[in-house]
Enzyme design. Structure first.
Site, PDB file in Angstrom:
ATOM      1  N   TYR A  94     -54.922  68.955  16.489  1.00 32.81           N
ATOM      2  CA  TYR A  94     -53.557  68.952  17.536  1.00 32.81           C
ATOM      3  C   TYR A  94     -53.070  67.746  17.961  1.00 32.81           C
ATOM      4  CZ  TYR A  94     -57.654  68.331  20.700  1.00 32.81           C
ATOM      5  OH  TYR A  94     -58.879  67.736  21.313  1.00 32.81           O
ATOM      6  N   HIS A 143     -62.455  66.794  23.149  1.00 28.64           N
ATOM      7  CA  HIS A 143     -62.765  67.237  24.308  1.00 28.64           C
ATOM      8  C   HIS A 143     -64.425  67.522  24.384  1.00 28.64           C
ATOM      9  CE1 HIS A 143     -62.656  70.127  27.741  1.00 28.64           C
ATOM     10  NE2 HIS A 143     -63.375  70.718  26.981  1.00 28.64           N
ATOM     11  N   ARG A 186     -57.885  60.388  27.150  1.00 27.91           N
ATOM     12  CA  ARG A 186     -59.174  61.000  26.316  1.00 27.91           C
ATOM     13  C   ARG A 186     -59.058  60.320  24.775  1.00 27.91           C
ATOM     14  NH1 ARG A 186     -59.236  66.788  24.833  1.00 27.91           N
ATOM     15  NH2 ARG A 186     -58.994  65.930  23.052  1.00 27.91           N
TER      16      ARG A 186
END
Length: 373
Positions: free
Chosen positions: A285, A276, A272
């Site tokens: 993160y 998200h 990805r």
């Protein structure tokens, strides 16, 4: 936070194909030159629509959107292996590429992201693409239920039989991520499907992240496909950035299920590349350096290089497809802006085939309050 292991160099990731599945030659799995060009055309359209949808959200046109940058090969390749005249697709909220490859109207698809309709305005019965499922892992339960219904109706007369004349069972394909694979619903679905030999393909897009949690911190054993062995289900991993490899692998899985042999788990190893969702900040993160190292080859650029190297089309022809995709995205934008609000009474009309007295009471109360307002 450390980078997700095994993500760098996806272009060289070997495929691990289950021996129980039909050989490629037996199901015509080899991808033709024409199919490579079709994959590129669809992936280009999906890339433009996906990037445009992010811009629309930033412009206030859409309230939210879940991007799929980097997952185009996994989605388009798998969707093209399904026969939508008989099989059924059960997507999540991130399967724009699947819907586009299956022929769903993109304006109707975006109606959910516009928050004008739950699941999408398209005709699921006609397209054989179920409404968008926002509940994590919820689509797997629906897929297994539908697939089990095909085994129950096998051999009966009528247009909705599970077994076409000499052509095997109708097959369901359901999409989930590596994060969703940790849900209990997935265990129940896989176990039920295996026990009853339901013709369903569990297509896992392992994109490295369950929102902000890397795969190695939430998938025990490091592989979702390996879990299939615990249910007696063939499992395979495939390079999810290689559209042709995904198409071949999914064809084999569909052929296995169609033959009455039960379910298959496919784990497409991809990445990805964006957030998200449009509300997410991946910089909290993972670093940009980690993202670049782990993402591997861009699936669209990779397919373009193959097409040019094999002289299937020249750069000018591929650039024309890019311009065509950009034009399509603009047309979809205009269509989305033209969507008006849906009648509020629909929230009561499309719940049960036969509405309950309580639902009718609520509908009347809503009508009176709306008229008063």
């Amino acid at each position: 936070m450390t980078a997700s292991p095994g993500r760098a160099g996806l272009a060289g990731t070997p495929r691990k194909l289950a021996a129980e599945l039909p050989a490629a030659a037996a199901v015509g799995a080899a991808v033709t030159d024409a199919e490579l060009l079709k994959l590129y055309r669809l992936m280009t359209a999906v890339r433009h629509l996906d990037q445009a949808a992010i811009a629309w959200q930033r412009q206030g046109i859409l309230p939210a959107y879940a991007p799929e940058l980097g997952q185009e090969a996994a989605q388009v390749g798998s969707a093209l292996a399904v026969d939508t005249t008989r099989d059924f697709i059960f997507p999540t909220y991130r399967e724009l590429g699947v819907a586009r490859a299956a022929g769903v109207d993109m304006v109707q698809y975006m109606s959910t992201h516009l928050a004008t309709w739950h699941g999408g305005l398209w005709d699921a019965a006609a397209t054989h693409v179920a409404p968008i499922q926002a509940v994590v892992a919820g689509s797997v339960l629906h897929a297994v239920g539908w697939a089990h219904g095909q085994t129950l109706s096998a051999g009966t007369a009528g247009p909705s039989t599970g077994r076409e004349a000499g052509a095997g069972l109708n097959v369901a394909i359901t999409y989930l991520g590596d994060g969703a694979s940790s849900q209990g619903d997935v265990h129940e679905a896989m176990n039920f499907a295996a026990v009853f030999k339901a013709p369903v393909v569990f297509f896992v897009q392992n994109n490295g992240w369950a929102i902000s949690v890397p795969t190695e911190r939430q998938v025990a054993g490091g592989s979702v496909a390996a879990r299939g062995a615990g249910y007696g289900i063939p499992g395979l991993q495939v390079d999810g950035n290689d559209a042709a490899a995904v198409l071949e692998a999914t064809r084999r899985a569909v052929a296995h299920a169609r033959g009455g042999n039960g379910p298959v788990v496919i784990e497409a190893m991809t990445y990805r590349r964006g957030p998200h969702a449009t509300s997410d900040d991946p910089g909290r993160y993972r670093t940009l350096e980690q993202e670049r190292a782990d993402a591997g080859a861009d699936p669209l650029a990779r397919l373009r290089e193959r097409i040019l190297a094999e002289h299937l089309a020249d750069a000018a022809a591929l650039d024309a497809l890019d311009a065509e995709a950009a034009h399509e995205a603009e047309e979809v934008r205009a269509g989305v802006l033209a969507l008006g609000p849906r009648p509020g009474a629909e929230m009561f009309d499309y719940v049960f085939t036969e509405p309950t007295d309580e639902l009718l009471r609520q509908k009347e109360q809503w009508r009176e309050e709306s008229e008063h307002a």
